[in-house]
Design a protein around this motif. Structure first.
Motif, short mmCIF file in Angstrom:
data_model
loop_
_atom_site.label_atom_id
_atom_site.label_comp_id
_atom_site.label_asym_id
_atom_site.label_seq_id
_atom_site.Cartn_x
_atom_site.Cartn_y
_atom_site.Cartn_z
N VAL A 91 -0.59 -0.01 -6.74
CA VAL A 91 -1.41 -0.85 -5.87
C VAL A 91 -2.56 -1.45 -6.66
O VAL A 91 -2.90 -2.63 -6.51
CB VAL A 91 -1.95 -0.04 -4.68
N GLU A 139 -0.32 -8.27 4.13
CA GLU A 139 -1.60 -7.95 3.51
C GLU A 139 -2.30 -6.78 4.21
O GLU A 139 -3.05 -6.03 3.58
CB GLU A 139 -2.49 -9.19 3.48
N TRP A 147 -0.97 -3.86 2.60
CA TRP A 147 -1.58 -3.79 1.25
C TRP A 147 -2.93 -3.09 1.33
O TRP A 147 -3.22 -2.17 0.56
CB TRP A 147 -1.72 -5.23 0.74
#
Length: 710
Positions: free
Chosen positions: A700, A666, A669
């Protein structure tokens, strides 16, 4: 979807996916349930021999229910630590080798009623205090000392709390959901109460009392009027009966419009005689069921919640009306200063100051104004709220967030003590250098008689209480700092690791190092250089491009102000001028972008992408460096955790190791979302040495949309 519907939906998901909270009486493994009260057997032979000299208990001065809780905890703790039952006697005589409770009327060593002293005298350990609460806190301090296998030689410890009201704020709802809760559903089983009282409530109370926490607000500040009904008052009373045994008072958040919605009155105007009478009657009704009720917490005229401004009245009018209802009792009113309005031309940073500073000195003595540590909303890093130091005639309590709303929920390891300390140690300069926020909050700056530190709780019905095992450290750190804000983040981390995870100094070194760096690592891949991101949604997924909302300050772009020229919120005189709310000495720290420390740069300045910073890099290059090194540093966190593996319980090790893998994924991300979006504005290449994201910006964005749909 409206905000309330969204929160309900999220809460129902949490209930459906929460770990089942097994009965506390079940076989105890290292599943996290025992928190820092594990009382594992003392393994140091010399230290154990010292402790075994004291196996008789005499509690002749503390016979009330809190004293009984202290005695029970002492016996339980010593039995587990030493493997031997403690003898109990009511006779002192010339005995030695005893642990004695003694209530004293005065002591130079015990500064406050809740303080304690632990000392050796005549071959006995004396726990001295002015109250049974102090005895209880002294017992937990002694057991903490023993859990850490410290010598008793020359033992003489005295400690008193620096803050009077030390409490948790639960954002729990009647339906079992928790706003910003990431560890399952609510602890409070309203559908079972008052007939069945979950045994877990006592363990919750023990954990809080061990830290010196003495108050609990049971329900969400976005309150339901149902808590003012007789049905719920008796439910609350059942919980209060448990907490009381551990020196904890019970508080409730109230819905300001309750006289109208629940009482059937035509208005909730705080100056209306009928409304005032309704609240007086309601408070009397509560005290009939809960004689030691602590008081009310109020969120009013904020984010759509009703309040006195609905009737042309002030916050002081509303708070004083409630304080009047508490006049015959010991309770208080805690009025939150978290307010801001939907003004497209305003700076949310300034809202609390503008509404509350003009009211300084107009609040009833029973009112404490509760201020968030920063001016926006529990960001990973914020400057301290300018309210601190600017309301000398009004007691200001501080509100921290323990639950990880903006800190990665229950999948990211972020140790929060450095956040708490950063604010508490900030200098307001209100009375010259050294006028820290801590001195405002503890009353020493302005002579406040009532002082408060509150933390938004991170507990739920997950077996280990907090979801992420390392998140327990944030509950622990808040409690320890609310008792003594001079403790260091490192000292607290070392304590928690020794009490909760391992006594191995080598392993503790790796874990403590990881904890102390975790906040900066998170900031680097999430909001470096003073970025903030309190937009709507779940406050988790990266959406720096989000520009649509029912109001400007519920969008992402409102906060970072990124455009083709640069990024950051200008809060100097050329912008919103929020900086003017601080003392001149504070302004000087942040008024010049060339002299502003990098962690606060974009909080106060809109900076060109190509501006050279003190690091030798341009702003764009520095941002990219922070995003990338932050995400990569999660690998270092994994390595530190792995190095501690031989000295950790296998279940705890695996749980954290798996969450660190999620955190790494994450972090990438978030890194990619920020870098790709900002690159679309800055039109600059990814700096040499960093691999460009594997996804496009549109890919994304799609991943974020999928996340938000689930």
């Amino acid at each position: 979807m409206t905000r309330r519907l969204f929160l309900l939906f999220l809460g129902l998901i949490l209930i459906a996916t929460a770990s089942y909270a097994a009965d506390p009486s079940a076989d105890e493994g290292d599943d996290g349930y025992r928190l820092w009260l594990k009382y594992e057997a003392v393994t140091n032979a010399a230290i154990k021999a010292e402790y075994l000299k004291y196996t008789t208990f005499i509690g002749n001065s503390a016979k009330g229910e809190i004293g009984q809780s202290a005695a029970q905890e002492l016996q339980t703790g010593l039995k587990k630590l030493l493997g031997k039952n403690i003898n109990v006697t009511s006779s002192f005589g010339a005995r030695s080798g005893a642990i004695v409770f003694r209530i004293v009327t005065s002591s130079n060593q015990i500064q406050q009623e809740e303080g304690y002293q632990i000392t050796l005298s005549g071959g006995n350990i004396l726990i001295l205090a002015r109250s049974e609460n102090g005895i209880l806190y002294g017992v937990f301090a002694l057991l903490r000392h023993m859990q850490m296998q410290r010598t008793l030689k020359n033992l003489n410890v005295a400690s008193s709390p620096k803050i009077r009201y030390r409490m948790l704020n639960h954002w729990d709802n009647p339906d079992g959901t928790i706003e910003r809760g990431y560890a399952g559903a609510s602890l409070w089983k309203w559908y079972e109460l008052p007939e069945r009282v979950d045994p877990r409530y006592a363990d919750y109370a023990r954990a809080n009392a061990s830290l010196g926490i003495n108050g609990t607000v049971l329900n969400n500040v976005n309150a339901s009027a149902r808590f003012m009904s007789q049905e719920y008052i008796v439910k609350v009373a059942a919980i209060a009966n448990v907490l009381r045994k551990y020196g904890i008072k019970t508080y409730l958040s109230v819905y300001f419009a309750a006289p109208k919605t629940l009482g059937g009155l035509p208005t909730s105007d705080p100056l209306d005689p009928q409304v005032r009478a309704w609240w007086k009657e309601k408070v009397a009704q509560i005290y009939k069921e809960i004689p030691d009720f602590g008081g009310f917490l109020v969120k009013a005229n904020s984010e759509g919640e009703p309040g006195p401004q609905d009737y042309g009245r002030t916050h002081a009018d509303g708070a004083n009306m409630l304080a009047e209802a508490f006049e015959p009792y010991d309770g208080i009113v805690i009025w939150r200063a978290f307010v801001y309005k939907a003004d497209p031309n305003a700076d949310r940073f300034k809202a609390a100051y503008e509404e509350f500073v003009p009211l300084d000195g107009k609040f009833d003595p029973k009112v404490i104004v509760q201020v968030k540590n920063g001016p926006i909303d529990f960001q990973p890093r914020e400057p301290f709220s300018p309210l601190f130091g600017n309301m000398p005639k009004t007691p200001l309590g501080i509100e921290f967030q323990i639950t990880q709303e903006y800190l990665g929920f229950a999948t990211h390891a972020v140790y929060e003590a450095p956040i708490f300390k950063e604010c508490l140690d900030s200098d307001t300069y209100v009375n010259g250098e050294g006028s820290t926020v801590a001195k405002v909050v503890d009353g020493s700056m302005h002579g406040y008689a009532r002082t408060l530190m509150a933390g938004v709780a991170n507990t739920g019905n997950s077996r280990n209480w907090t979801g992420h095992p390392l998140a327990q450290a944030n509950w622990y750190a808040f409690g320890r700092l609310s008792w003594d804000h001079q403790l260091s983040s490192e000292q607290i981390a070392q304590e928690w690791v020794a009490l909760t995870l391992t006594r191995s100094q080598k392993a503790s070194g790796h874990i403590t190092k990881m904890m102390l760096r975790s906040r900066e690592i998170y900031v680097d891949y999430n909001t470096p250089l003073g970025l903030s991101r309190p937009w709507m949604g779940v406050h988790f997924a990266p959406e720096p491009w989000q520009n649509k909302g029912s109001r400007p300050d519920w969008t992402a772009v409102y906060y970072h102000r990124a455009d083709s020229a640069g990024i950051g919120f200008d809060r100097t005189s050329s912008g919103s001028n929020a900086l003017a709310q601080y003392r001149p000495q504070v302004q000087q720290k942040w008024i010049d972008p060339d002299k502003t420390s990098l962690p606060y740069l974009l909080w106060f300045h809109h900076v060109r992408w190509d501006k050279n910073l003190s690091t030798g890099k341009s702003l764009w290059e520095e941002l990219c460096t922070r995003f990338y090194t932050g995400a990569d540093s999660v690998l270092w966190m994994q390595q530190q955790w792995d190095l501690a593996k031989p000295d950790l319980d296998s279940e705890v090790y695996a749980n954290v190791a798996q969450r660190l893998k999620v955190q790494r994924r994450e972090a990438i991300w978030w890194r990619d979302a920020w870098v790709l979006y900002l690159q679309s504005l800055a039109r600059q290449p990814i700096p040499a040495g960093f691999e460009p994201p594997k996804q496009t910006l549109e890919e994304v964005k799609q991943s974020v949309n999928v996340y938000l749909m689930r």
